[in-house]
Design a protein around this motif. Structure first.
Motif, PDB file in Angstrom:
ATOM      1  N   TYR A 117      32.475  38.971  24.830  1.00 18.45           N
ATOM      2  CA  TYR A 117      32.032  37.913  25.739  1.00 18.45           C
ATOM      3  C   TYR A 117      32.628  38.129  27.137  1.00 18.45           C
ATOM      4  CZ  TYR A 117      31.713  33.352  27.960  1.00 18.45           C
ATOM      5  OH  TYR A 117      31.476  32.346  28.863  1.00 18.45           O
ATOM      6  N   SER A 118      33.910  38.440  27.179  1.00 15.35           N
ATOM      7  CA  SER A 118      34.592  38.647  28.462  1.00 15.35           C
ATOM      8  C   SER A 118      33.997  39.817  29.227  1.00 15.35           C
ATOM      9  CB  SER A 118      36.087  38.888  28.230  1.00 15.35           C
ATOM     10  OG  SER A 118      36.668  37.759  27.636  1.00 15.35           O
ATOM     11  N   LEU A 119      33.649  40.870  28.518  1.00 16.56           N
ATOM     12  CA  LEU A 119      33.042  42.032  29.174  1.00 16.56           C
ATOM     13  C   LEU A 119      31.707  41.648  29.816  1.00 16.56           C
ATOM     14  CD1 LEU A 119      33.032  45.098  29.737  1.00 16.56           C
ATOM     15  CD2 LEU A 119      31.853  45.375  27.549  1.00 16.56           C
ATOM     16  N   ILE A 120      30.886  40.920  29.091  1.00 12.10           N
ATOM     17  CA  ILE A 120      29.568  40.529  29.617  1.00 12.10           C
ATOM     18  C   ILE A 120      29.711  39.518  30.755  1.00 12.10           C
ATOM     19  CG2 ILE A 120      27.396  39.352  29.053  1.00 12.10           C
ATOM     20  CD1 ILE A 120      27.808  40.531  26.172  1.00 12.10           C
ATOM     21  N   SER A 121      30.443  38.454  30.517  1.00 13.10           N
ATOM     22  CA  SER A 121      30.566  37.403  31.531  1.00 13.10           C
ATOM     23  C   SER A 121      31.451  37.811  32.695  1.00 13.10           C
ATOM     24  CB  SER A 121      31.115  36.125  30.890  1.00 13.10           C
ATOM     25  OG  SER A 121      30.197  35.626  29.954  1.00 13.10           O
ATOM     26  N   GLY A 122      32.533  38.505  32.415  1.00 15.80           N
ATOM     27  CA  GLY A 122      33.421  38.952  33.492  1.00 15.80           C
ATOM     28  C   GLY A 122      32.744  39.940  34.424  1.00 15.80           C
ATOM     29  N   SER A 123      31.951  40.856  33.857  1.00 16.56           N
ATOM     30  CA  SER A 123      31.253  41.811  34.720  1.00 16.56           C
ATOM     31  C   SER A 123      30.169  41.122  35.542  1.00 16.56           C
ATOM     32  CB  SER A 123      30.690  42.973  33.907  1.00 16.56           C
ATOM     33  OG  SER A 123      29.817  42.514  32.904  1.00 16.56           O
ATOM     34  N   TYR A 124      29.552  40.085  34.977  1.00 14.57           N
ATOM     35  CA  TYR A 124      28.590  39.284  35.755  1.00 14.57           C
ATOM     36  C   TYR A 124      29.275  38.672  36.978  1.00 14.57           C
ATOM     37  CZ  TYR A 124      26.647  34.771  37.117  1.00 14.57           C
ATOM     38  OH  TYR A 124      26.231  33.695  37.839  1.00 14.57           O
ATOM     39  N   HIS A 125      30.435  38.082  36.769  1.00 10.37           N
ATOM     40  CA  HIS A 125      31.148  37.467  37.889  1.00 10.37           C
ATOM     41  C   HIS A 125      31.618  38.510  38.899  1.00 10.37           C
ATOM     42  CE1 HIS A 125      30.990  33.347  36.678  1.00 10.37           C
ATOM     43  NE2 HIS A 125      31.393  33.674  35.459  1.00 10.37           N
ATOM     44  N   LEU A 126      31.998  39.671  38.431  1.00 15.74           N
ATOM     45  CA  LEU A 126      32.404  40.730  39.344  1.00 15.74           C
ATOM     46  C   LEU A 126      31.227  41.162  40.222  1.00 15.74           C
ATOM     47  CD1 LEU A 126      34.561  42.675  40.360  1.00 15.74           C
ATOM     48  CD2 LEU A 126      33.936  44.216  38.484  1.00 15.74           C
ATOM     49  N   VAL A 127      30.090  41.392  39.616  1.00 19.61           N
ATOM     50  CA  VAL A 127      28.898  41.762  40.396  1.00 19.61           C
ATOM     51  C   VAL A 127      28.496  40.619  41.323  1.00 19.61           C
ATOM     52  CG1 VAL A 127      26.434  42.355  40.247  1.00 19.61           C
ATOM     53  CG2 VAL A 127      28.074  43.434  38.694  1.00 19.61           C
ATOM     54  N   GLY A 128      28.535  39.395  40.814  1.00 19.89           N
ATOM     55  CA  GLY A 128      28.165  38.229  41.625  1.00 19.89           C
ATOM     56  C   GLY A 128      29.047  38.053  42.845  1.00 19.89           C
ATOM     57  N   ILE A 129      30.344  38.251  42.693  1.00 18.32           N
ATOM     58  CA  ILE A 129      31.241  38.055  43.837  1.00 18.32           C
ATOM     59  C   ILE A 129      31.124  39.208  44.829  1.00 18.32           C
ATOM     60  CG2 ILE A 129      33.427  39.079  43.048  1.00 18.32           C
ATOM     61  CD1 ILE A 129      33.019  35.608  44.636  1.00 18.32           C
ATOM     62  N   VAL A 130      30.804  40.402  44.352  1.00 19.47           N
ATOM     63  CA  VAL A 130      30.570  41.519  45.272  1.00 19.47           C
ATOM     64  C   VAL A 130      29.330  41.232  46.114  1.00 19.47           C
ATOM     65  CG1 VAL A 130      29.864  43.961  45.400  1.00 19.47           C
ATOM     66  CG2 VAL A 130      31.794  43.285  43.950  1.00 19.47           C
ATOM     67  N   ILE A 131      28.260  40.789  45.466  1.00 19.49           N
ATOM     68  CA  ILE A 131      27.039  40.434  46.206  1.00 19.49           C
ATOM     69  C   ILE A 131      27.338  39.322  47.211  1.00 19.49           C
ATOM     70  CG2 ILE A 131      24.762  39.351  45.976  1.00 19.49           C
ATOM     71  CD1 ILE A 131      24.524  40.899  43.284  1.00 19.49           C
ATOM     72  N   THR A 132      28.094  38.325  46.768  1.00 16.76           N
ATOM     73  CA  THR A 132      28.469  37.223  47.642  1.00 16.76           C
ATOM     74  C   THR A 132      29.228  37.713  48.869  1.00 16.76           C
ATOM     75  OG1 THR A 132      28.534  35.589  45.861  1.00 16.76           O
ATOM     76  CG2 THR A 132      29.929  35.140  47.773  1.00 16.76           C
ATOM     77  N   ALA A 133      30.251  38.537  48.658  1.00 12.25           N
ATOM     78  CA  ALA A 133      31.059  39.040  49.785  1.00 12.25           C
ATOM     79  C   ALA A 133      30.197  39.846  50.750  1.00 12.25           C
ATOM     80  CB  ALA A 133      32.221  39.870  49.269  1.00 12.25           C
ATOM     81  N   LEU A 134      29.272  40.632  50.228  1.00 10.93           N
ATOM     82  CA  LEU A 134      28.411  41.434  51.096  1.00 10.93           C
ATOM     83  C   LEU A 134      27.458  40.548  51.909  1.00 10.93           C
ATOM     84  CD1 LEU A 134      27.620  44.453  48.759  1.00 10.93           C
ATOM     85  CD2 LEU A 134      29.182  44.393  50.734  1.00 10.93           C
ATOM     86  N   ILE A 135      26.916  39.529  51.292  1.00 11.51           N
ATOM     87  CA  ILE A 135      26.054  38.587  52.030  1.00 11.51           C
ATOM     88  C   ILE A 135      26.872  37.870  53.108  1.00 11.51           C
ATOM     89  CG2 ILE A 135      24.731  36.436  51.874  1.00 11.51           C
ATOM     90  CD1 ILE A 135      23.773  37.426  49.082  1.00 11.51           C
ATOM     91  N   LEU A 136      28.041  37.385  52.732  1.00  5.90           N
ATOM     92  CA  LEU A 136      28.881  36.651  53.699  1.00  5.90           C
ATOM     93  C   LEU A 136      29.267  37.509  54.882  1.00  5.90           C
ATOM     94  CD1 LEU A 136      31.145  34.675  51.197  1.00  5.90           C
ATOM     95  CD2 LEU A 136      29.290  33.750  52.606  1.00  5.90           C
ATOM     96  N   VAL A 137      29.626  38.764  54.640  1.00  8.77           N
ATOM     97  CA  VAL A 137      30.029  39.627  55.749  1.00  8.77           C
ATOM     98  C   VAL A 137      28.800  40.034  56.584  1.00  8.77           C
ATOM     99  CG1 VAL A 137      29.974  41.972  54.722  1.00  8.77           C
ATOM    100  CG2 VAL A 137      31.761  41.374  56.342  1.00  8.77           C
ATOM    101  N   ALA A 138      27.639  40.165  55.949  1.00  7.57           N
ATOM    102  CA  ALA A 138      26.434  40.530  56.689  1.00  7.57           C
ATOM    103  C   ALA A 138      26.009  39.439  57.657  1.00  7.57           C
ATOM    104  CB  ALA A 138      25.287  40.833  55.706  1.00  7.57           C
ATOM    105  N   PHE A 139      26.245  38.181  57.274  1.00 11.06           N
ATOM    106  CA  PHE A 139      25.859  37.058  58.122  1.00 11.06           C
ATOM    107  C   PHE A 139      27.002  36.582  59.015  1.00 11.06           C
ATOM    108  CE2 PHE A 139      22.384  37.099  55.247  1.00 11.06           C
ATOM    109  CZ  PHE A 139      21.325  36.525  55.923  1.00 11.06           C
TER     110      PHE A 139
END
Length: 140
Positions: A117-139
């Motif tokens: 469960y941790s592998l699936i959900s933790g990797s989702y959050h890792l990808v999600g926060i990377v996307i978030t940081a990239l959007i935030l820095v782009a704007f």
């Protein structure tokens, strides 16, 4: 700049775009890409999918708003405005807080396969926060 001052200068359009991206990623991740694995991690691979109340759709989006807003405020306070710095920040937050907290939550007697469960959900959050940081820095 303090986090409270930084919160006042957050780009709210970038925050909303990030929330939408993170939430859509969640739908794709848990209902599409890893649906069978996610069910298996919960010990529900042989049971029919239960009816989901509105909380299961709106709740994660509201919680994601808090995660993204906090991330935006911290990035402002730390003056993170380059892609490389945003990626490093996202990896630190993603692994050190989001994925690690997922493991802490999963290790309990009610979770039949906590590490899976941790592998699936933790990797989702890792990808999600990377996307978030990239959007935030782009704007900016």
């Amino acid at each position: 700049m303090t986090v409270f001052t930084a919160l006042a200068s957050v780009n709210w359009i970038a925050v909303l775009l990030s929330v939408v991206a993170y939430t859509v990623l969640g739908g794709l991740w848990f209902a599409g890409l890893f649906a069978k694995h996610y069910a298996a991690s919960l010990g529900r691979e042989s049971t029919p999918k239960p009816e989901q109340p509105a909380l299961f759709f709106g709740g994660p989006a509201v919680a994601t708003l808090f995660v993204v807003t906090t991330t935006a405020a911290l990035m402002r306070a730390l003056d993170i405005n380059a892609v490389g710095d945003a990626l490093v920040f996202a990896l630190v937050i993603g692994i050190g807080f989001l994925a690690a907290n997922t493991v802490i939550i999963a290790i309990n007697p009610n979770m039949p396969r906590p590490l899976f469960y941790s592998l699936i959900s933790g990797s989702y959050h890792l990808v999600g926060i990377v996307i978030t940081a990239l959007i935030l820095v782009a704007f900016g």
